[in-house]
Design a protein around this motif. Structure first.
Motif, PDB file in Angstrom:
ATOM      1  N   ALA A 187     121.796  24.537  13.458  1.00  0.00           N
ATOM      2  CA  ALA A 187     122.724  23.282  12.645  1.00  0.00           C
ATOM      3  C   ALA A 187     123.641  22.786  13.866  1.00  0.00           C
ATOM      4  N   GLU A 188     123.576  21.410  13.614  1.00  0.00           N
ATOM      5  CA  GLU A 188     124.772  20.705  14.420  1.00  0.00           C
ATOM      6  C   GLU A 188     125.954  20.038  13.512  1.00  0.00           C
ATOM      7  N   LEU A 189     127.289  20.181  14.289  1.00  0.00           N
ATOM      8  CA  LEU A 189     128.295  19.681  13.347  1.00  0.00           C
ATOM      9  C   LEU A 189     128.934  18.917  14.484  1.00  0.00           C
ATOM     10  N   THR A 190     129.906  17.987  14.225  1.00  0.00           N
ATOM     11  CA  THR A 190     130.875  17.350  15.082  1.00  0.00           C
ATOM     12  C   THR A 190     132.263  18.007  14.688  1.00  0.00           C
ATOM     13  N   THR A 245     132.225  18.273  10.842  1.00  0.00           N
ATOM     14  CA  THR A 245     131.712  17.261   9.936  1.00  0.00           C
ATOM     15  C   THR A 245     130.215  17.088  10.185  1.00  0.00           C
ATOM     16  N   THR A 246     129.479  16.900   9.175  1.00  0.00           N
ATOM     17  CA  THR A 246     128.102  16.704   9.297  1.00  0.00           C
ATOM     18  C   THR A 246     127.617  15.435   8.606  1.00  0.00           C
ATOM     19  N   THR A 247     126.592  14.839   9.211  1.00  0.00           N
ATOM     20  CA  THR A 247     125.962  13.753   8.535  1.00  0.00           C
ATOM     21  C   THR A 247     124.619  14.012   8.153  1.00  0.00           C
ATOM     22  N   SER A 249     120.856  13.598   6.870  1.00  0.00           N
ATOM     23  CA  SER A 249     119.729  13.037   7.761  1.00  0.00           C
ATOM     24  C   SER A 249     119.085  11.625   7.327  1.00  0.00           C
ATOM     25  N   GLU A 254     129.478  10.929   6.743  1.00  0.00           N
ATOM     26  CA  GLU A 254     129.636  12.182   7.307  1.00  0.00           C
ATOM     27  C   GLU A 254     130.457  12.954   6.098  1.00  0.00           C
ATOM     28  N   TRP A 279     128.469  26.757   3.918  1.00  0.00           N
ATOM     29  CA  TRP A 279     128.291  26.845   5.525  1.00  0.00           C
ATOM     30  C   TRP A 279     129.300  28.360   6.064  1.00  0.00           C
TER      31      TRP A 279
END
Length: 374
Positions: A187-190, A245-247, A249, A254, A279
């Motif tokens: 999983a990718e987050l900022t 944060t996550t956006t 798909s 976000e 999470w």
């Protein structure tokens, strides 16, 4: 009529400015704006004037000198000079916030400099003003050199320019702290510094967290913190607040899924983590804790002090895996773990994803009405 900029030094004594303005009025010169720069040799008055077409540069200088002004500088101006100077500087600062790489261009526009040069060497002890050359220390490293033919730079202009340089450096540092985090499950987050604009998303984060997660974060209760309290946490006077944060798909806005706070408390740093339930146990808490530790160490703090419930074993294990000296004290159901920020022991910091944690409070214990961390 023609627009002119007139700058002159006037003795900072009662009535002297009125003598100068009266001398200009006798020649039909209308003063549109005036800025006063205080210096050691007197008040430097910067006028934007509307003068009859029959007057030239020499006529204006003569009028200023008859009005007890000295060190006069005169130049033609354009209609844009009518803009309110503070408003103009705020507009340029807004551009700088959008792109800190525009620092040189903004300095040139603010001060009317002919040349702006960035150098990798420090300005040293030569940040002096009072000449047509100005040296500014760049907090990010190096220095700026500004030159113009005339007039000489004033202390007020120097302070204005240094503030803009520091603003650019602060924005650049904030952007440098923005990273994409890849968790062990892919999983990718900022992760980035929080701003006041994140308030609504952070309120939503707290609403989506379980009562148990909020209890572990604030220790004394599971109630939702007030928006005013969250606003203070987002932009602490000293320290750092990060959001993960996550956006979606589908390109949806976000969402904030975790909040990490670092607050200064003397020579120690107080930190706090809150991770949304879905999470947790994915390495996000550990990754955020590592970033807080790194920031605290760079800032020169001596230690972090962890306060967590005795049953929050995952957080205690996460801290232990950081490889730092971390003695534990127990007071009833509360554990206090002091994490030294001296040289790491046992092989250094743990990789992102090692250990699991939900939410906990890290930092020197503080007394409050709720018993939690403020």
């Amino acid at each position: 009529m023609a627009l002119w900029r007139v700058r002159a030094t006037v003795d900072d004594r009662p009535g002297y400015l009125s003598v100068l303005t009266a001398s200009l009025a006798l020649r039909g010169v209308n003063i549109l704006t005036v800025q006063v720069h205080t210096t050691e040799v007197g008040a430097v008055d910067d006028f934007l004037v509307d003068a009859p077409d029959t007057l030239d540069e020499a006529d204006l200088i003569a009028a200023v000198e008859r009005g007890r002004g000295r060190d006069c500088w005169v130049a033609r101006s354009e209609a844009r000079g009518l803009a309110d100077q503070p408003t103009r500087v705020l507009g340029l600062a807004t551009r700088l916030v959008g792109d800190p790489e525009l620092a040189g261009e903004v300095l040139r526009a603010t001060l009317g400099a002919d040349e702006v040069t960035w150098r990798p060497t420090a300005a040293g002890g030569h940040d002096a003003v009072g000449t047509t050359t100005m040296l500014l220390t760049d907090p990010a490293g190096g220095s700026y050199e500004l030159r113009r033919q005339a007039p000489s730079f004033t202390p007020a202009e120097y302070a204005r320019a240094q503030a803009l340089v520091e603003l650019a450096a602060a924005v650049a540092r904030r952007e440098a702290d923005r990273v994409v985090l890849v968790l062990p499950d892919g999983a990718e987050l900022t992760v980035r510094p929080a701003t006041a604009d994140d308030l609504a998303a952070v309120v939503d984060l707290h609403e989506r967290c379980s009562a148990s997660s909020r209890q572990r974060r604030y220790l004394s209760g599971a109630a939702l913190p007030s928006p005013a309290r969250l606003r203070r946490l987002l932009e602490p006077a000293r320290g750092l607040t990060l959001v993960a944060t996550t956006t979606g798909s589908d390109g949806a806005a976000e969402s904030v899924v975790a909040l990490a706070n670092l607050l200064a408390e003397g020579d120690e740093a107080e930190a706090a983590l809150l991770v949304r339930d879905d999470w947790q146990r994915r390495g996000l808490g550990t990754a955020l804790l590592r970033r807080l530790l790194a920031h605290a160490e760079r800032a020169g703090f001596a230690a972090l002090v962890l306060h967590t419930q005795a049953d929050n074993t995952p957080m205690v294990r996460t801290v232990a895996r950081l490889g730092r000296s971390a003695p534990i004290e127990r007071d009833g159901s509360l554990l206090t773990v002091t994490v030294a920020l001296a040289a790491p022991v046992g092989g250094g910091p743990v990789a992102d994803g090692a250990g699991r944690s939900g939410a906990a409070v890290i930092g020197p214990r503080r007394t409050s009405a709720t018993g939690g961390v403020c």
